[in-house]
Design a protein around this motif. Structure first.
Motif, PDB file in Angstrom:
ATOM      1  N   ILE A  81      50.943  35.886  33.275  1.00 45.11           N
ATOM      2  CA  ILE A  81      50.064  36.890  33.888  1.00 45.11           C
ATOM      3  C   ILE A  81      48.773  36.200  34.331  1.00 45.11           C
ATOM      4  O   ILE A  81      48.178  35.436  33.557  1.00 45.11           O
ATOM      5  N   VAL A  82      48.333  36.454  35.560  1.00 48.54           N
ATOM      6  CA  VAL A  82      47.124  35.826  36.099  1.00 48.54           C
ATOM      7  C   VAL A  82      46.093  36.905  36.421  1.00 48.54           C
ATOM      8  O   VAL A  82      46.430  37.925  37.041  1.00 48.54           O
ATOM      9  N   ILE A  83      44.837  36.669  36.005  1.00 51.42           N
ATOM     10  CA  ILE A  83      43.728  37.587  36.282  1.00 51.42           C
ATOM     11  C   ILE A  83      42.795  36.930  37.298  1.00 51.42           C
ATOM     12  O   ILE A  83      42.331  35.805  37.086  1.00 51.42           O
ATOM     13  N   ILE A  84      42.513  37.635  38.396  1.00 55.65           N
ATOM     14  CA  ILE A  84      41.650  37.099  39.454  1.00 55.65           C
ATOM     15  C   ILE A  84      40.509  38.080  39.695  1.00 55.65           C
ATOM     16  O   ILE A  84      40.745  39.261  39.987  1.00 55.65           O
ATOM     17  N   CYS A  85      39.272  37.593  39.549  1.00 58.81           N
ATOM     18  CA  CYS A  85      38.082  38.442  39.706  1.00 58.81           C
ATOM     19  C   CYS A  85      37.119  37.831  40.717  1.00 58.81           C
ATOM     20  O   CYS A  85      37.168  36.638  41.013  1.00 58.81           O
TER      21      CYS A  85
END
Length: 658
Positions: free
Chosen positions: A410-414
């Protein structure tokens, strides 16, 4: 042939039988290679006029040269002349277009000379029109690595990253090396490198990593040596590897080979007087990993360490709630890792893990667990563990845990800073399973990163056209955001649904090459050879391939197993022998052995050089099918070409195919 001639010279100096190990030590090669060279030499010696020279093999005695040895110099001259190649003769070099192209790659890509089209025209005595065609041919091969030669008024320049350039050079060389002998390979590499560095690298590998040489197939070893030689040449010219953008869960896999790569880099630095940066060593470790060389290549026979390692595996497994006791790959990788690690710590030799910070952040729990579980080693061996050594051990355990738990990525991009991203990361970790790999990634690096292993993207930004499931959330992560994340996780990660793509066609590249005459469903065939023979014969009958294609397919099968997960085999041959691109598909009534895997679906990809740029898309789509159990089930049960075409054209139609 060069090595075989050196062997002949050594045999000439001996007046009695000598064991094969004597000659293998002299030439820094395996005894298996010695016997292979003897067979080739004897075949060549039979063709020498007026000579009775022959190499005799005797059990328990060894090898000896027999016959009239007085004319040995004439025999060596004969063998050298009959095994030379036009490319290495300056008189022929300017005449053959294929070797002119190879020389252009050497000058413009490998050496990165500042050379104009006019200068090349003068050097090769050919028109600019011919050179433009040469460069177009070269670029068709380089495009698969996103590298291009661009002709400007002043010079021919390269477009592409350093790692891409190095892979592109090798990709082009393989067009010339395929199925050639070692003598030709050594000649080619010596000519390209301008020295004998290729042979020196081979000797270093044999002397310091003999187990790697012994266990690797000749094909993989040659391929690895070519890649290392190219990296060494580029590094010597001042072209180091740039930092490559990638996810931590991918880095973890490559780092299995980091210690081997680091050791070889130190040896290369001394011999060639160059300096490897951390990025260069990481790239070298990727080369080792890609050629199936990891720490477990070195097997240690020590019952003392075996008992310790089994206890550690059991302890970590119990802490993590996972049975790791039957994971032989984990056991053997730790068995080869432990002895040198203990020696390093006892002698206070410090090694550096370049991704230690990321490991401690992403796998903090397991990092702490390992420190706890291994603390008794300090007393047992009178050593002091450190973060770097723990992190290298963590790599082996994390890969085993991912395998056992079927972990998702899972990748989180902000769009905001690290504090905001980490706040979201901590909240997401509370609602998703702890077995999953969850990490924060920069939006600026996303475009240049391979997303094939990503299962779900969570972001505060509007991101489109990724062909991956994306969940849009607010920066504060409210109740609706939590519900959306859980729903997306259930739909796209747990159930592996494929309809997140905005495109109607999921497998368009594969579908366009599928020919109805090359489809055979529920075939009653009981072995691999019959399958291959039938698939190739269909291609030959339709005139889609030349008669050399059969040999190239069988050669590829000899090199290594082409079966992959979920009962699929992907045999293929050289595009040089394909006249019309096609994809053949055969499903079997009963599974058959294909190497070590039972296979029931065979997909033969036969793309010509004209369509070579589609190979990445085709294999990407095929691997998407392979990784999707729903798709595999549908494919195995298809009974008509109409159903198959619908399946390939529209993944959303899986449920409605039948």
């Amino acid at each position: 042939m060069e090595r075989q001639i050196e062997l002949l010279k050594l045999l000439f100096k001996e007046s009695e039988f000598k064991p094969a190990t004597y000659f293998s030590a002299k030439l820094s090669i395996s005894t298996k290679t010695i016997y292979s060279d003897i067979e080739k030499l004897n075949d060549q010696l039979l063709a020498v006029p007026n000579s009775d020279i022959y190499i005799e093999k005797s059990p328990r005695k060894g090898l000896m040269l027999t016959g009239n040895k007085e004319c040995i110099d004439l025999i060596i001259d004969y063998l050298e002349q009959n095994n030379s190649h036009g490319y290495f003769n300056k008189n022929f070099r300017r005449l053959a277009p294929e070797y002119r192209r190879l020389d252009i790659v050497k000058r413009c890509l490998l050496n990165q000379e500042s050379v104009s089209l006019e200068q090349l025209s003068d050097d090769y005595i050919v028109s600019k029109t011919s050179l433009h065609k040469d460069i177009e041919f070269i670029n068709r091969s380089l495009e698969s690595e996103n590298v291009l030669l661009i002709v400007t008024h002043k010079a021919i320049v390269i477009e592409g990253k350093e790692s891409q350039i190095q892979r592109a050079i090798k990709h082009f060389l393989l067009l010339y090396i395929n199925k050639q002998d070692n003598y030709y390979l050594n000649q080619l590499m010596n000519s390209l490198m301008g020295d004998n560095s290729f042979e020196q690298i081979s000797q270093l590998l044999f002397e310091h990593h003999e187990s790697i040489v012994q266990r690797s197939s000749e094909y993989y070893l040659s391929s690895l040596l070519i890649s290392i030689a190219i990296q060494l040449k580029r590094l010597a010219l001042g072209y180091p590897i740039d930092e490559e953008d990638d996810f931590l869960f991918n880095h973890i896999r490559y780092m299995q080979s980091y210690l081997i790569a680091s050791d070889l880099a130190k040896q290369l630095e001394v011999v060639f007087n160059i300096e490897f940066s951390t990025n260069d060593i990481k790239y070298l470790s990727k080369l080792f990993f890609a050629h199936r060389i990891i720490d477990e290549s070195v097997k240690v026979d020590d019952s003392f360490y075996e008992q310790i390692i089994r206890k550690i595996i059991k302890k970590i497994g119990e802490i993590e709630g996972v049975d790791l006791s039957k994971d032989s790959k984990l056991f053997h990788s730790l068995l080869s890792h432990f002895p040198p690690m203990i020696t390093r710590l006892q002698k206070q030799i410090r090694i550096i893990n370049p991704i230690l910070k990321e490991i401690k952040l992403e796998y903090s729990k397991l990092f702490s667990v390992l420190w706890y579980a291994l603390s008794d080693l300090e007393h047992k061996f009178n050593i002091r563990l450190n973060d770097h050594e723990i992190s290298f051990l963590l790599i082996h355990f994390q890969i085993a845990l991912d395998k056992a738990a079927d972990a998702n990525n899972i990748v989180i991009i902000c769009q905001y800073g690290c504090s905001s991203s980490n706040l979201i990361l901590n909240k997401v970790r509370k609602i998703l399973p702890s077995k999953d790999n969850i990490e924060v990634f920069s939006i600026s690096k996303l475009a240049s990163t391979n997303l094939s292993n990503v299962d779900l993207i969570i972001t505060t930004l509007d991101i489109n056209n990724l062909n991956k499931p994306v969940v849009k959330i607010s920066s504060l992560l409210n109740t609706n955001d939590y519900q959306n994340i859980i729903q997306a996780y259930a739909n796209y990660v747990l159930n592996k649904q494929s309809d997140f793509s905005e495109k109607n066609n999921c497998y368009p590249s594969t579908a366009k090459f599928v020919d109805p005459d090359l489809i055979e469903l529920s075939a009653d065939i009981d072995n691999k050879n019959k399958c291959l023979s039938q698939l190739i014969k269909q291609l030959e009958d339709k005139g889609y391939v030349t008669h050399h294609y059969r040999d190239s397919v069988l050669h590829r099968e000899e090199i290594g197993d082409t079966s992959i997960e979920n009962g699929i085999a992907l045999p293929h041959g050289s595009p040089m022998f394909v006249t019309k691109s096609s994809i053949s598909i055969m499903t079997l009534r009963k599974p058959i052995k294909w190497g070590v895997i039972d296979v029931s679906v065979i997909i033969m990809v036969s793309l010509s050089e004209k369509n070579i740029n589609s190979i990445n898309e085709v294999f990407t789509e095929i691997y998407e099918i392979v990784s999707n159990k729903c798709a595999i089930s549908a494919l195995k049960n298809i009974t008509s070409f109409k159903q198959l075409k619908l399946f390939l054209d529209n993944q959303r139609g899986i449920k409605h195919v039948f």
